[in-house]
Design a protein around this motif. Structure first.
Motif, short mmCIF file in Angstrom:
data_model
loop_
_atom_site.label_atom_id
_atom_site.label_comp_id
_atom_site.label_asym_id
_atom_site.label_seq_id
_atom_site.Cartn_x
_atom_site.Cartn_y
_atom_site.Cartn_z
N MET A 111 0.93 -1.17 -0.01
CA MET A 111 0.05 0.05 -0.08
C MET A 111 0.85 1.44 -0.05
O MET A 111 1.95 1.39 0.58
N PRO A 112 0.33 2.36 -0.60
CA PRO A 112 1.08 3.76 -0.35
C PRO A 112 0.92 3.98 1.00
O PRO A 112 0.19 3.50 1.72
N SER A 113 1.71 4.87 1.35
CA SER A 113 1.77 5.37 2.77
C SER A 113 0.35 6.11 3.51
O SER A 113 0.28 6.08 4.66
N ASP A 114 -0.39 6.58 2.35
CA ASP A 114 -1.40 7.34 2.66
C ASP A 114 -2.64 6.53 2.56
O ASP A 114 -3.74 7.32 2.47
N TYR A 115 -2.51 5.19 2.33
CA TYR A 115 -3.79 4.40 1.95
C TYR A 115 -4.77 4.51 2.95
O TYR A 115 -5.79 4.95 2.43
N LEU A 116 -4.62 4.49 4.00
CA LEU A 116 -5.67 4.46 5.16
C LEU A 116 -6.24 5.99 5.42
O LEU A 116 -7.43 6.12 5.48
N LYS A 117 -5.10 7.00 5.27
CA LYS A 117 -5.79 8.38 5.26
C LYS A 117 -6.76 8.69 4.06
O LYS A 117 -7.72 9.39 4.57
N VAL A 118 -6.26 8.21 2.92
CA VAL A 118 -7.42 8.67 1.86
C VAL A 118 -8.50 7.92 1.91
O VAL A 118 -9.68 8.31 1.74
N ALA A 119 -8.67 6.72 2.41
CA ALA A 119 -9.67 6.00 2.68
C ALA A 119 -10.65 6.44 3.75
O ALA A 119 -11.97 6.64 3.30
N VAL A 120 -10.04 6.80 4.75
CA VAL A 120 -10.95 7.55 5.89
C VAL A 120 -11.64 8.71 5.42
O VAL A 120 -12.83 9.04 5.68
N GLU A 121 -10.61 9.58 4.53
CA GLU A 121 -11.26 10.61 4.07
C GLU A 121 -12.32 10.49 3.32
O GLU A 121 -13.37 11.34 3.25
#
Length: 338
Positions: A97-107
């Motif tokens: 996963m890219p490092s911002d995967y979870l951040k983008v998902a929650v956004e």
């Protein structure tokens, strides 16, 4: 925004070599909120369980639960049941996963109100064969217009790769149907949508995927895809379309053409036309590949098409007979007869 806590669930079987790196990669996500990783560990033939237990002992954010069957949907349900947080992200042991995967998902969950968001299954290979399969798997010629393979604009979708879910949605549909050894994502996303939820495709959530390393394993993979997609179509009426019917139609047409050509030679034009179409489509897909990779692209395309189509056509009615939908239908019929 206030970042909600996220539970990452991972079904694990025979992953001694990769498990530690996979877990460390998740824990290193650039996510401002709290994280936990729940591993549903199956009966592995290697030291997977020892590695998992060591990770849990070293970091309280790692939780280990048993998955006695070793099957993916059972491991996912076990991990979801042992998880704690309101957002649940499914991750596979080999997902990069890219490092911002979870951040983008929650956004995306917050912005869209969706119940599940997911992104692109970005096939990337190292060997010439793997690179050829990756070219086939990310093209409309190979997989139709499925955005989680080919990319495209964000928006509502039938299904997505992996998935980051609201726990409320998972509870509403009672998780994965453990009868579906394949296509369990598609089947559960259908139940999420049929109960009023939204599945959202977010192209910024790009997850690298390594294709099967040889033709025989690619054929086995797509054969089972076709078999289980037929089960979904059988049990959930109205979920099939021309994209799914194209491979079995091609298999039937080629088989009839090969046999019929002995009695009426123009019938051989059918398999010939398919071969010519695949060869022509492979030329642009093979750009940038070495010669061996360019030659492998039509082999990869034909393997995917034919294996999926044969799997679909030969899917036995008994397959998936123990699913929730099949059991509910039998019970309903029994009540009507009574």
């Amino acid at each position: 925004m206030s970042w909600p806590a996220v539970s990452v669930v991972m079904p694990v079987l025979n992953e001694e070599r990769h498990l530690e790196a996979a877990v460390r990669h998740v824990l290193a996500q650039d996510y401002p909120g709290e994280l936990e990783v729940v591993l549903g560990v199956g009966p592995s033939a290697d030291r997977t369980r020892e590695v998992a237990d060591a990770l849990a002992a070293a970091d309280p954010r790692v939780v280990v639960v048993d998955n006695p069957t070793g099957r993916t949907p059972s491991g996912l349900n076990a991990a979801i049941g042992a998880s704690s947080h309101g957002i649940v992200a499914r991750i596979d042991g080999h997902a990069m996963m890219p490092s911002d995967y979870l951040k983008v998902a929650v956004e995306t969950l917050e912005e869209t109100g969706a119940d599940n968001v997911g992104g692109i299954m970005a096939a990337e290979g190292e060997t010439p064969w793997e690179r050829a399969v990756a070219a086939a798997m990310t093209s409309k010629v190979g997989v139709g217009n499925a955005r989680f393979h080919t990319g495209g604009e964000g928006g509502p979708a039938d299904t997505v790769y992996l998935g980051v879910f609201r726990r409320s949605a998972l509870e509403r549909v009672e998780g994965y149907d453990e009868a579906f050894l394949r296509a369990q994502d598609w089947e559960m996303n259908h139940r999420i949508r049929s109960t009023g939820g939204t599945v959202w495709f977010q192209p910024r959530m790009r997850v690298s995927y390594r294709p099967r390393p040889d033709a025989s394993r690619l054929a086995k993979q797509y054969f089972h895809y076709g078999r289980w997609r037929r089960v979904v179509a059988r049990q959930h009426k109205g979920t099939i379309n021309l994209r799914y019917l194209a491979p079995p139609a091609a298999v039937a047409g080629i088989a009839l053409g090969l046999v019929g050509g002995f009695f009426f030679w123009p019938a051989w034009l059918v398999p010939g036309a398919y071969a010519a179409a695949v060869a022509a489509a492979s030329v642009p897909l093979g750009k940038g590949l070495p010669v061996s990779g360019r030659l492998a692209v039509p082999v990869a395309l034909a393997t995917m098409h034919m294996s999926w189509g044969v799997g679909f056509l030969t899917s036995p009615p008994s397959l998936g007979a123990d699913s929730r939908t099949a059991r509910a239908r039998r019970e309903s019929q029994g009540q009507e007869q009574a």
